[in-house]
Every structure is written in C-alpha cells, then in structure tokens.
Design a protein around this motif. Structure first.
Motif: not given
Length: 55
Positions: A14-21, A23-30, A34-36, A39-41
């Motif tokens: 779960a921690k790795v999945r959140q970290s990868n997500y 990182a992918s947002l940062r690579l996409a330019g968002f 860490p607070a993001d 947050r609960k969906l």
C-alpha cells in the motif's frame, strides 16, 4: 530470517503503491504534497450521485 506476515506485506505494498502514484503525478506535471497521499478518496456512491444526470 523470518518471513513477513500478510499484514506487513499489505502495508508495504500500500505504501509503495501510494508512492508510485505520487511520483507519476509529479512526472505528469502536477504539483503534489505529502498531504495529497493522506487524503481519503470519496465513496463510489457519492461519486455516482455527483455525476448522475437528473432529467
């Protein structure tokens, strides 16, 4: 070396999945913080009601 428990494995992935997500947002330019990741969906039902067409 003892094998990790199922609960420890789930927590790790779960921690790795959140970290990868994040990182992918940062690579996409968002811009992310860490607070993001903390947050609960919204629930599925609340999303359905928000996008449901009222005719």
């Amino acid at each position: 070396m003892p094998t990790p428990s199922l609960q420890a494995k789930r927590a790790y992935y779960a921690k790795v999945r959140q970290s990868n997500y994040t990182a992918s947002l940062r690579l996409a330019g968002f811009d992310t913080t860490p607070a993001d990741g903390e947050r609960k969906l919204p629930s599925r039902e609340s999303l359905r009601s928000a996008y449901r067409c009222e005719v």
